[in-house]
Design a protein around this motif. Structure first.
Motif, mmCIF file in Angstrom:
data_model
loop_
_atom_site.group_PDB
_atom_site.id
_atom_site.type_symbol
_atom_site.label_atom_id
_atom_site.label_comp_id
_atom_site.label_asym_id
_atom_site.label_seq_id
_atom_site.Cartn_x
_atom_site.Cartn_y
_atom_site.Cartn_z
ATOM 1 N N GLU A 34 38.408 62.775 1.268
ATOM 2 C CA GLU A 34 37.010 62.583 0.916
ATOM 3 C C GLU A 34 36.838 61.186 0.323
ATOM 4 O O GLU A 34 37.718 60.686 -0.387
ATOM 5 N N ALA A 35 35.674 60.587 0.595
ATOM 6 C CA ALA A 35 35.431 59.232 0.092
ATOM 7 C C ALA A 35 35.564 59.167 -1.430
ATOM 8 O O ALA A 35 36.085 58.189 -1.976
ATOM 9 N N MET A 36 35.126 60.199 -2.110
ATOM 10 C CA MET A 36 35.183 60.187 -3.571
ATOM 11 C C MET A 36 36.615 60.066 -4.083
ATOM 12 O O MET A 36 36.855 59.501 -5.143
ATOM 13 N N SER A 37 37.571 60.588 -3.316
ATOM 14 C CA SER A 37 38.958 60.541 -3.779
ATOM 15 C C SER A 37 39.510 59.118 -3.790
ATOM 16 O O SER A 37 40.467 58.811 -4.511
ATOM 17 N N LEU A 38 38.893 58.229 -2.985
ATOM 18 C CA LEU A 38 39.351 56.838 -2.965
ATOM 19 C C LEU A 38 39.081 56.139 -4.286
ATOM 20 O O LEU A 38 39.816 55.237 -4.682
ATOM 21 N N TYR A 39 38.021 56.570 -4.960
ATOM 22 C CA TYR A 39 37.591 55.862 -6.166
ATOM 23 C C TYR A 39 38.552 56.044 -7.337
ATOM 24 O O TYR A 39 38.414 55.364 -8.354
ATOM 25 N N HIS A 40 39.496 56.945 -7.198
ATOM 26 C CA HIS A 40 40.551 57.041 -8.210
ATOM 27 C C HIS A 40 41.520 55.861 -8.105
ATOM 28 O O HIS A 40 42.281 55.582 -9.037
ATOM 29 N N HIS A 41 41.501 55.181 -6.937
ATOM 30 C CA HIS A 41 42.465 54.110 -6.675
ATOM 31 C C HIS A 41 41.797 52.742 -6.512
ATOM 32 O O HIS A 41 42.372 51.719 -6.898
ATOM 33 N N VAL A 42 40.608 52.713 -5.911
ATOM 34 C CA VAL A 42 39.833 51.474 -5.752
ATOM 35 C C VAL A 42 38.371 51.813 -6.028
ATOM 36 O O VAL A 42 37.827 52.748 -5.454
ATOM 37 N N ALA A 43 37.737 51.042 -6.903
ATOM 38 C CA ALA A 43 36.387 51.385 -7.351
ATOM 39 C C ALA A 43 35.327 51.110 -6.289
ATOM 40 O O ALA A 43 34.297 51.772 -6.244
ATOM 41 N N ASN A 44 35.586 50.139 -5.423
ATOM 42 C CA ASN A 44 34.594 49.747 -4.421
ATOM 43 C C ASN A 44 35.282 48.876 -3.365
ATOM 44 O O ASN A 44 36.486 48.610 -3.449
ATOM 45 N N LYS A 45 34.497 48.422 -2.387
ATOM 46 C CA LYS A 45 35.089 47.641 -1.311
ATOM 47 C C LYS A 45 35.637 46.309 -1.814
ATOM 48 O O LYS A 45 36.643 45.816 -1.293
ATOM 49 N N ASP A 46 35.004 45.727 -2.826
ATOM 50 C CA ASP A 46 35.531 44.471 -3.364
ATOM 51 C C ASP A 46 36.957 44.651 -3.880
ATOM 52 O O ASP A 46 37.814 43.775 -3.683
ATOM 53 N N GLN A 47 37.222 45.772 -4.525
ATOM 54 C CA GLN A 47 38.583 46.022 -5.000
ATOM 55 C C GLN A 47 39.534 46.245 -3.827
ATOM 56 O O GLN A 47 40.713 45.889 -3.909
ATOM 57 N N VAL A 48 39.023 46.846 -2.756
ATOM 58 C CA VAL A 48 39.841 46.990 -1.550
ATOM 59 C C VAL A 48 40.229 45.607 -1.021
ATOM 60 O O VAL A 48 41.402 45.353 -0.709
ATOM 61 N N LEU A 49 39.257 44.706 -0.940
ATOM 62 C CA LEU A 49 39.528 43.373 -0.397
ATOM 63 C C LEU A 49 40.467 42.593 -1.305
ATOM 64 O O LEU A 49 41.354 41.888 -0.822
ATOM 65 N N ASP A 50 40.271 42.705 -2.625
ATOM 66 C CA ASP A 50 41.206 42.052 -3.546
ATOM 67 C C ASP A 50 42.624 42.571 -3.321
ATOM 68 O O ASP A 50 43.593 41.799 -3.286
ATOM 69 N N GLY A 51 42.736 43.884 -3.151
ATOM 70 C CA GLY A 51 44.051 44.484 -2.945
ATOM 71 C C GLY A 51 44.672 44.104 -1.621
ATOM 72 O O GLY A 51 45.891 43.893 -1.529
ATOM 73 N N VAL A 52 43.833 43.986 -0.594
ATOM 74 C CA VAL A 52 44.322 43.587 0.726
ATOM 75 C C VAL A 52 44.921 42.184 0.662
ATOM 76 O O VAL A 52 45.963 41.905 1.265
ATOM 77 N N VAL A 53 44.269 41.284 -0.074
ATOM 78 C CA VAL A 53 44.809 39.933 -0.247
ATOM 79 C C VAL A 53 46.176 39.999 -0.917
ATOM 80 O O VAL A 53 47.120 39.305 -0.524
ATOM 81 N N ASP A 54 46.298 40.841 -1.948
ATOM 82 C CA ASP A 54 47.589 41.001 -2.627
ATOM 83 C C ASP A 54 48.672 41.443 -1.647
ATOM 84 O O ASP A 54 49.793 40.920 -1.654
ATOM 85 N N VAL A 55 48.348 42.424 -0.809
ATOM 86 C CA VAL A 55 49.338 42.987 0.111
ATOM 87 C C VAL A 55 49.760 41.946 1.152
ATOM 88 O O VAL A 55 50.952 41.778 1.433
ATOM 89 N N ILE A 56 48.794 41.240 1.720
ATOM 90 C CA ILE A 56 49.129 40.257 2.751
ATOM 91 C C ILE A 56 49.866 39.069 2.142
ATOM 92 O O ILE A 56 50.818 38.541 2.725
ATOM 93 N N ALA A 57 49.458 38.648 0.947
ATOM 94 C CA ALA A 57 50.184 37.574 0.277
ATOM 95 C C ALA A 57 51.611 37.999 -0.037
ATOM 96 O O ALA A 57 52.547 37.185 0.038
ATOM 97 N N ALA A 58 51.805 39.275 -0.361
ATOM 98 C CA ALA A 58 53.163 39.772 -0.583
ATOM 99 C C ALA A 58 53.971 39.731 0.709
ATOM 100 O O ALA A 58 55.174 39.422 0.692
ATOM 101 N N GLU A 59 53.323 40.025 1.848
ATOM 102 C CA GLU A 59 53.996 39.903 3.148
ATOM 103 C C GLU A 59 54.437 38.458 3.373
ATOM 104 O O GLU A 59 55.541 38.197 3.865
ATOM 105 N N ILE A 60 53.552 37.524 3.031
ATOM 106 C CA ILE A 60 53.876 36.108 3.198
ATOM 107 C C ILE A 60 55.055 35.735 2.307
ATOM 108 O O ILE A 60 56.003 35.063 2.753
ATOM 109 N N ASN A 61 55.020 36.168 1.049
ATOM 110 C CA ASN A 61 56.118 35.837 0.133
ATOM 111 C C ASN A 61 57.442 36.432 0.601
ATOM 112 O O ASN A 61 58.498 35.805 0.457
ATOM 113 N N GLU A 62 57.377 37.626 1.163
ATOM 114 C CA GLU A 62 58.604 38.227 1.697
ATOM 115 C C GLU A 62 59.143 37.399 2.855
ATOM 116 O O GLU A 62 60.356 37.164 2.968
ATOM 117 N N ALA A 63 58.234 36.944 3.730
ATOM 118 C CA ALA A 63 58.659 36.168 4.898
ATOM 119 C C ALA A 63 59.235 34.818 4.489
ATOM 120 O O ALA A 63 60.294 34.407 4.974
#
Length: 216
Positions: A34-63
């Motif tokens: 359910e969409a509501m369950s996502l809000y326990h982990h990310v408050a909104n789409k902006d937090q999703v995008l911030d987190g996505v940057v973290d994940v991809i930057a971590a991929e870059i650092n690993e590479a």
């Protein structure tokens, strides 16, 4: 359900349909939640995008962390080049990501870690802190593997064909339209923007590296 799982699912959605495909509703559907369950982990789409940057930057650092080349003295230039082009290879797997990186108003710690490594290479090469600082400004987004476009006509033809709007202005813009009529970018798999293909990216990167090496 976890924050990491939510962010990985967002990246998968964006890889399939671009960043516009990432909505809280579609994200919840892809996770079977359910969409509501996502809000326990990310408050909104902006937090999703911030987190996505973290994940991809971590991929870059690993590479880039797997790169083992000399960095001292004149070797700095090839080391920096390999680091930046390795970062670009990660972004080519997520061609929507540069626009997300550009849109963030806070800097990801993982991105700062990447930049710290690049400054370290320059310092190993003999750069002063002042010259390294100038270099980071000169690189801009290119340090991270992509170049910001001045403009993207009609959302971005990548073939080098003149944009229809520009073509209709050929009398007023003869030099620009004439140039675009002859420019061909025929490798869409290496493209992160309208004119940000691999050959153009490396051309600009090498100009910067050569110029900075002379300053060094």
């Amino acid at each position: 359900m976890s924050r990491e799982r939510v962010l990985r699912a967002a990246i998968e959605l964006a890889d399939e349909g671009g960043i516009a495909a990432v909505t809280m509703r579609r994200l919840a559907e892809s996770l079977g939640a359910e969409a509501m369950s996502l809000y326990h982990h990310v408050a909104n789409k902006d937090q999703v995008l911030d987190g996505v940057v973290d994940v991809i930057a971590a991929e870059i650092n690993e590479a880039v962390g797997r790169i083992a080349v000399p960095t001292r003295g004149a070797a700095w230039k090839s080391a920096a080049r390999e680091r930046i082009l390795t970062a670009r290879q990660v972004l080519l797997r997520h061609p929507w990501a540069p626009a997300v990186f550009e849109s963030r108003t806070t800097t990801s710690p993982a991105v700062l870690l990447y930049y710290d490594g690049l400054v370290g290479i320059m310092r190993d090469g003999g750069f002063s802190n002042d010259l390294a600082h100038h270099a980071m400004h000169a690189f801009g987004s290119r340090a991270l593997g992509f170049s910001q476009e001045l403009f993207t006509p009609s959302g971005g033809p990548t073939t080098g064909e003149p944009d229809p709007v520009l073509a209709s202005m050929a009398v007023r813009l003869p030099n620009l339209v004439g140039m675009l009529a002859e420019v061909m970018h025929d490798d869409p798999d290496s493209t992160l923007g309208w004119c940000d293909d691999q050959s153009e990216f490396e051309f600009g990167l090498d100009l910067l590296l050569d110029g900075l090496d002379r300053r060094r």
